[in-house]
Design a protein around this motif. Structure first.
Motif, mmCIF file in Angstrom:
data_model
loop_
_atom_site.group_PDB
_atom_site.id
_atom_site.type_symbol
_atom_site.label_atom_id
_atom_site.label_comp_id
_atom_site.label_asym_id
_atom_site.label_seq_id
_atom_site.Cartn_x
_atom_site.Cartn_y
_atom_site.Cartn_z
ATOM 1 N N GLY A 11 0.811 -1.215 0.000
ATOM 2 C CA GLY A 11 0.000 0.000 0.000
ATOM 3 C C GLY A 11 0.841 1.260 0.000
ATOM 4 N N GLY A 12 0.256 2.341 -0.492
ATOM 5 C CA GLY A 12 0.940 3.628 -0.518
ATOM 6 C C GLY A 12 2.176 3.583 -1.406
ATOM 7 N N SER A 13 3.322 3.936 -0.837
ATOM 8 C CA SER A 13 4.575 3.978 -1.595
ATOM 9 C C SER A 13 5.120 2.587 -1.911
ATOM 10 C CB SER A 13 5.629 4.773 -0.819
ATOM 11 O OG SER A 13 5.875 4.169 0.450
ATOM 12 N N ASP A 14 4.535 1.563 -1.325
ATOM 13 C CA ASP A 14 4.971 0.176 -1.552
ATOM 14 C C ASP A 14 3.928 -0.557 -2.390
ATOM 15 O OD1 ASP A 14 5.839 -2.436 -1.480
ATOM 16 O OD2 ASP A 14 5.373 -2.734 0.647
ATOM 17 N N PRO A 15 4.171 -0.717 -3.699
ATOM 18 C CA PRO A 15 3.168 -1.350 -4.561
ATOM 19 C C PRO A 15 3.098 -2.864 -4.415
ATOM 20 C CG PRO A 15 5.122 -0.859 -5.830
ATOM 21 C CD PRO A 15 5.359 -0.276 -4.451
ATOM 22 N N GLY A 16 4.111 -3.446 -3.753
ATOM 23 C CA GLY A 16 4.181 -4.900 -3.715
ATOM 24 C C GLY A 16 4.648 -5.428 -5.055
ATOM 25 N N GLY A 19 3.106 -6.534 -12.262
ATOM 26 C CA GLY A 19 3.208 -7.286 -13.499
ATOM 27 C C GLY A 19 1.956 -7.172 -14.327
ATOM 28 N N HIS A 20 2.120 -7.158 -15.645
ATOM 29 C CA HIS A 20 1.000 -7.152 -16.590
ATOM 30 C C HIS A 20 0.007 -6.018 -16.299
ATOM 31 C CE1 HIS A 20 2.345 -10.934 -18.351
ATOM 32 N NE2 HIS A 20 2.561 -11.367 -17.114
ATOM 33 N N GLY A 21 0.541 -4.853 -15.930
ATOM 34 C CA GLY A 21 -0.300 -3.688 -15.681
ATOM 35 C C GLY A 21 -1.001 -3.692 -14.335
ATOM 36 N N LEU A 22 -0.637 -4.617 -13.456
ATOM 37 C CA LEU A 22 -1.277 -4.740 -12.143
ATOM 38 C C LEU A 22 -0.285 -4.443 -11.025
ATOM 39 C CD1 LEU A 22 -3.168 -8.126 -12.669
ATOM 40 C CD2 LEU A 22 -4.230 -5.866 -12.570
ATOM 41 N N LYS A 23 -0.816 -3.964 -9.904
ATOM 42 C CA LYS A 23 -0.032 -3.776 -8.687
ATOM 43 C C LYS A 23 -0.678 -4.616 -7.589
ATOM 44 C CE LYS A 23 1.316 0.968 -9.823
ATOM 45 N NZ LYS A 23 1.218 2.397 -9.415
ATOM 46 N N GLU A 24 0.156 -5.333 -6.877
ATOM 47 C CA GLU A 24 -0.348 -6.197 -5.806
ATOM 48 C C GLU A 24 -1.193 -5.423 -4.802
ATOM 49 O OE1 GLU A 24 1.377 -9.131 -2.232
ATOM 50 O OE2 GLU A 24 2.761 -8.068 -3.575
ATOM 51 N N LYS A 25 -0.755 -4.217 -4.439
ATOM 52 C CA LYS A 25 -1.466 -3.446 -3.407
ATOM 53 C C LYS A 25 -2.910 -3.178 -3.800
ATOM 54 C CE LYS A 25 -0.198 1.220 -5.056
ATOM 55 N NZ LYS A 25 0.334 2.541 -4.651
ATOM 56 N N ILE A 78 -3.405 -10.788 3.133
ATOM 57 C CA ILE A 78 -3.758 -11.150 1.764
ATOM 58 C C ILE A 78 -2.730 -10.577 0.795
ATOM 59 C CG2 ILE A 78 -5.575 -11.012 0.010
ATOM 60 C CD1 ILE A 78 -7.418 -10.395 2.581
ATOM 61 N N HIS A 79 -2.181 -11.441 -0.052
ATOM 62 C CA HIS A 79 -1.097 -11.052 -0.944
ATOM 63 C C HIS A 79 -1.254 -11.696 -2.320
ATOM 64 C CE1 HIS A 79 1.737 -9.186 2.017
ATOM 65 N NE2 HIS A 79 0.939 -9.846 2.857
ATOM 66 N N CYS A 80 -0.431 -11.213 -3.254
ATOM 67 C CA CYS A 80 -0.189 -11.870 -4.534
ATOM 68 C C CYS A 80 1.322 -12.099 -4.634
ATOM 69 C CB CYS A 80 -0.639 -11.016 -5.717
ATOM 70 S SG CYS A 80 -2.399 -10.647 -5.730
ATOM 71 N N ASN A 81 1.713 -13.088 -5.403
ATOM 72 C CA ASN A 81 3.104 -13.495 -5.497
ATOM 73 C C ASN A 81 3.775 -12.958 -6.752
ATOM 74 O OD1 ASN A 81 5.164 -14.953 -4.204
ATOM 75 N ND2 ASN A 81 3.804 -16.714 -3.899
#
Length: 268
Positions: A11-16, A19-25, A78-81
């Motif tokens: 979240g915020g300054s940390d997108p996680g 890839g493919h136009g997506l941000k985990e956050k 909750i996360h994405c890898n």
């Protein structure tokens, strides 16, 4: 009353992961908000708190401290890898220092079975790790990795609103079974209305930002929602959105106690 603490990663300054136009956050926040909405609407005797409900930065220590101070019954991160673009699938974690007979492991067995059901992701299994949010929480804790954002096929699923809703529903199914939550009867279900708490509306963005800063000094998170009324641009300061009106009113009173006039907008 069961207390569930939802922690959308990054979240915020940390997108996680990206890839493919997506941000985990962004992906995980959407999933977490849907989990909260379903739990709040469909189940009795459950309270939900989130580490963040908007795109803000939050440290790992803040997340676990908030959950511990609230005396949550279950912590769910909750996360994405992401890895090398080729890895794909779903996996979940509990703290590496726990045995397979621990409460976290028992809950995780239920969560894994429910979440991995029918989500079109390869099942990478149940794992353990020394993650801060799993180690420093004083209640059973669980972390889900819902696909690899840098993998083409997994990312294609993440882009689908229907898939994110399915992932959210499966998390809810697991939480409900693990904590033995009782479903509301048809006559006792909450409405689909959303109650937004507005802590000011300004034509000056600077004034809106000042209001947000003031709220933060009192531990209240907020963000700007820009709207156009009668051809004029306004910067609304939104502090929370609730599916339960009583919760919205309680938050409103908290804001009013620090001397700010606030109001509630109802969206159906």
């Amino acid at each position: 009353m069961k207390r569930v603490f939802l922690d959308p990663g990054h979240g915020g300054s940390d997108p996680g992961a990206v890839g493919h136009g997506l941000k985990e956050k962004d992906v995980v926040l959407d999933i977490a908000l849907q989990i909260r909405h379903i739990l709040d609407k469909e189940y009795e005797n459950v309270e939900i708190q989130m580490s963040r409900t908007t795109d803000i930065s939050k440290s790992l220590r803040q997340r676990t401290n908030e959950a511990n101070a609230w005396n949550a019954n279950y912590f769910i991160s909750i996360h994405c890898n992401a890895f090398n673009g080729k890895a794909k699938g779903y996996e979940d974690f509990i703290f590496s220092g726990l045995s397979d007979s621990s409460q976290s492991a028992k809950y995780r067995n239920i969560m894994h079975r429910e979440i991995s059901n029918g989500i079109a992701l390869q099942n990478r299994g149940k794992k353990k790790a020394n993650f801060h949010v799993l180690r420093e929480t004083s209640m059973p804790a669980f972390l889900s990795e819902n696909g690899f954002i840098d993998n083409h096929s997994d990312a294609a699923l993440m882009k689908q609103a229907s898939w994110r809703k399915k992932i959210a529903q499966n998390h809810v199914n697991g939480i409900a079974k693990a904590l033995q939550l009782k479903k509301r009867t048809n006559g006792n279900q909450k409405s689909d209305s959303l109650y937004k708490v507005i802590a000011g509306s300004f034509q000056s963005k600077e004034k809106a930002l000042n209001r947000i800063s003031f709220l933060k000094t009192h531990g209240i998170e907020a963000f700007i929602e820009t709207i156009t009324l009668s051809g004029a641009k306004w910067h609304r300061v939104q502090s929370g959105a609730f599916s339960n009106r009583k919760n919205a009113e309680a938050h409103l009173k908290r804001i009013e106690k620090i001397g700010i006039d606030a109001f509630i907008i109802v969206l159906s």
